[in-house]
Enzyme design. Sequence first.
Site, PDB file in Angstrom:
ATOM      1  N   SER A 285     -21.703   4.129  29.852  1.00  0.00           N
ATOM      2  CA  SER A 285     -20.498   4.113  30.679  1.00  0.00           C
ATOM      3  C   SER A 285     -20.820   3.449  32.007  1.00  0.00           C
ATOM      4  CB  SER A 285     -20.024   5.548  30.947  1.00  0.00           C
ATOM      5  OG  SER A 285     -18.987   5.558  31.914  1.00  0.00           O
TER       6      SER A 285
ATOM      7  N   TYR B 268     -21.927  14.030  33.431  1.00  0.00           N
ATOM      8  CA  TYR B 268     -21.574  12.965  32.477  1.00  0.00           C
ATOM      9  C   TYR B 268     -22.256  11.651  32.866  1.00  0.00           C
ATOM     10  CZ  TYR B 268     -18.551   9.494  30.184  1.00  0.00           C
ATOM     11  OH  TYR B 268     -18.074   8.436  29.464  1.00  0.00           O
TER      12      TYR B 268
HETATM   13  P1  NAP Z   1     -12.273  10.293  22.758  1.00  0.00           P
HETATM   14  O1  NAP Z   1     -11.021   9.493  22.686  1.00  0.00           O
HETATM   15  O2  NAP Z   1     -12.247  11.616  23.444  1.00  0.00           O
HETATM   16  O3  NAP Z   1     -12.824  10.469  21.248  1.00  0.00           O
HETATM   17  C1  NAP Z   1     -13.996  11.202  21.078  1.00  0.00           C
HETATM   18  C2  NAP Z   1     -14.463  11.086  19.649  1.00  0.00           C
HETATM   19  O4  NAP Z   1     -15.746  11.748  19.554  1.00  0.00           O
HETATM   20  C3  NAP Z   1     -13.565  11.781  18.643  1.00  0.00           C
HETATM   21  O5  NAP Z   1     -13.655  11.067  17.434  1.00  0.00           O
HETATM   22  C4  NAP Z   1     -14.201  13.160  18.509  1.00  0.00           C
HETATM   23  O6  NAP Z   1     -13.923  13.801  17.267  1.00  0.00           O
HETATM   24  C5  NAP Z   1     -15.664  12.801  18.597  1.00  0.00           C
HETATM   25  N1  NAP Z   1     -16.560  13.872  19.038  1.00  0.00           N
HETATM   26  C6  NAP Z   1     -16.501  14.597  20.184  1.00  0.00           C
HETATM   27  N2  NAP Z   1     -17.506  15.483  20.231  1.00  0.00           N
HETATM   28  C7  NAP Z   1     -18.231  15.312  19.089  1.00  0.00           C
HETATM   29  C8  NAP Z   1     -19.365  15.937  18.542  1.00  0.00           C
HETATM   30  N3  NAP Z   1     -19.995  16.945  19.197  1.00  0.00           N
HETATM   31  N4  NAP Z   1     -19.828  15.511  17.351  1.00  0.00           N
HETATM   32  C9  NAP Z   1     -19.197  14.518  16.662  1.00  0.00           C
HETATM   33  N5  NAP Z   1     -18.103  13.873  17.143  1.00  0.00           N
HETATM   34  C10 NAP Z   1     -17.625  14.279  18.333  1.00  0.00           C
HETATM   35  O7  NAP Z   1     -13.440   9.456  23.472  1.00  0.00           O
HETATM   36  P2  NAP Z   1     -13.500   7.891  23.896  1.00  0.00           P
HETATM   37  O8  NAP Z   1     -12.815   7.747  25.196  1.00  0.00           O
HETATM   38  O9  NAP Z   1     -13.137   7.058  22.758  1.00  0.00           O
HETATM   39  O10 NAP Z   1     -15.063   7.738  24.210  1.00  0.00           O
HETATM   40  C11 NAP Z   1     -15.985   7.276  23.256  1.00  0.00           C
HETATM   41  C12 NAP Z   1     -17.318   7.038  23.947  1.00  0.00           C
HETATM   42  O11 NAP Z   1     -17.137   6.068  24.991  1.00  0.00           O
HETATM   43  C13 NAP Z   1     -17.883   8.296  24.620  1.00  0.00           C
HETATM   44  O12 NAP Z   1     -19.292   8.314  24.498  1.00  0.00           O
HETATM   45  C14 NAP Z   1     -17.499   8.110  26.073  1.00  0.00           C
HETATM   46  O13 NAP Z   1     -18.355   8.795  26.941  1.00  0.00           O
HETATM   47  C15 NAP Z   1     -17.613   6.601  26.216  1.00  0.00           C
HETATM   48  N6  NAP Z   1     -16.823   6.071  27.333  1.00  0.00           N
HETATM   49  C16 NAP Z   1     -15.462   6.229  27.372  1.00  0.00           C
HETATM   50  C17 NAP Z   1     -14.748   5.727  28.471  1.00  0.00           C
HETATM   51  C18 NAP Z   1     -13.250   5.863  28.589  1.00  0.00           C
HETATM   52  O14 NAP Z   1     -12.711   5.579  29.670  1.00  0.00           O
HETATM   53  N7  NAP Z   1     -12.545   6.268  27.555  1.00  0.00           N
HETATM   54  C19 NAP Z   1     -15.443   5.094  29.499  1.00  0.00           C
HETATM   55  C20 NAP Z   1     -16.814   4.953  29.426  1.00  0.00           C
HETATM   56  C21 NAP Z   1     -17.496   5.446  28.335  1.00  0.00           C
HETATM   57  P3  NAP Z   1     -12.607  14.757  17.055  1.00  0.00           P
HETATM   58  O15 NAP Z   1     -11.426  13.820  16.901  1.00  0.00           O
HETATM   59  O16 NAP Z   1     -12.892  15.520  15.801  1.00  0.00           O
HETATM   60  O17 NAP Z   1     -12.499  15.611  18.271  1.00  0.00           O
END
Ligand code: NAP
Length: 250
Positions: free
Chosen positions: A145, A159
């Site tokens: 991130s 985080y």
């Molecule tokens: P999200 O929309 O909250 O989706 C999270 C996903 O991870 C879902 O498929 C969830 O499954 C799964 N998950 C959560 N905890 C888990 C666990 N313990 N074991 C297995 N699966 C798990 O997240 P996102 O925004 O797409 O983020 C994805 C990645 O990008 C993360 O690592 C996040 O830190 C990083 N990131 C995101 C952003 C942003 O702005 N969105 C920015 C920088 C980095 P369920 O559907 O079953 O809950």
Amino acid sequence: MAVSKAILITGGSRGIGRAAARLCGAKGWAVVINYVGNDDAAESTAADVRALGGQALCVKGDVANETDVLHLFDEAESHFGRLDGVVVNAGVVAPSMTLAEMSAERLKRLFDVNVFGAYLCAREGARRLARPGTGAGGSIVLLSSAAARLGSPFEYVDYAGSKGALDTLAIGLSKELGPRGIRVNAVRPGLIDTDIHGSGGQPDRAARLGSATPLGRAGRPEEVAEMIVWLLSDAASYTTGALIDVAGGR
Ligand code: NAP
């Protein structure tokens, strides 16, 4: 039908992981969609992957649980007979607060999922992507991130630190695995419009803060997926150990 690539995506059911799964499907690749709780979202993403021309398998499991992780990788290998890439994407945030206010339970769960879980999945990738004697390897993509370089003060320093660990893992693991033909890179998204912000108690966070970034908006999950899938592809054959911002200039 033989698949050209088989890719395992942790947290592949929603948000950035879902967008990456769909793009892999559009390339005709096979995708293993891991998730932890939301069965409907996983099945809906799998249906999209199939409709786009790929193959899909959903495997439920908590990346912070070693038994679940071993089961996930075993299922992937036995179902598709190969594994070409691993996207270490599952990650969580917790409600905004200062470090002084954070409980030990919160810190432990966040580091269990974002660091321990990511290291376990990268370890399984390191063990299973190698093809001894062929010189052919694979690709591991770690979802870091922009927080790793911004620090996320007053919001999520836990985080941010967990993502700093993934940057360091990309640097070290790329050096360990390069001689075996396995590339390891980190993608550092900025403010991307997904459910993760709501899970931290700020559903409007990406839109609110995105307007102040150089590109003037939040990013879309599909814009991050493009970089992930490029790193998985043979087009990225000389890219390893890179920390790549997809953050709209933030
Ligand atoms: P999200 O929309 O909250 O989706 C999270 C996903 O991870 C879902 O498929 C969830 O499954 C799964 N998950 C959560 N905890 C888990 C666990 N313990 N074991 C297995 N699966 C798990 O997240 P996102 O925004 O797409 O983020 C994805 C990645 O990008 C993360 O690592 C996040 O830190 C990083 N990131 C995101 C952003 C942003 O702005 N969105 C920015 C920088 C980095 P369920 O559907 O079953 O809950």
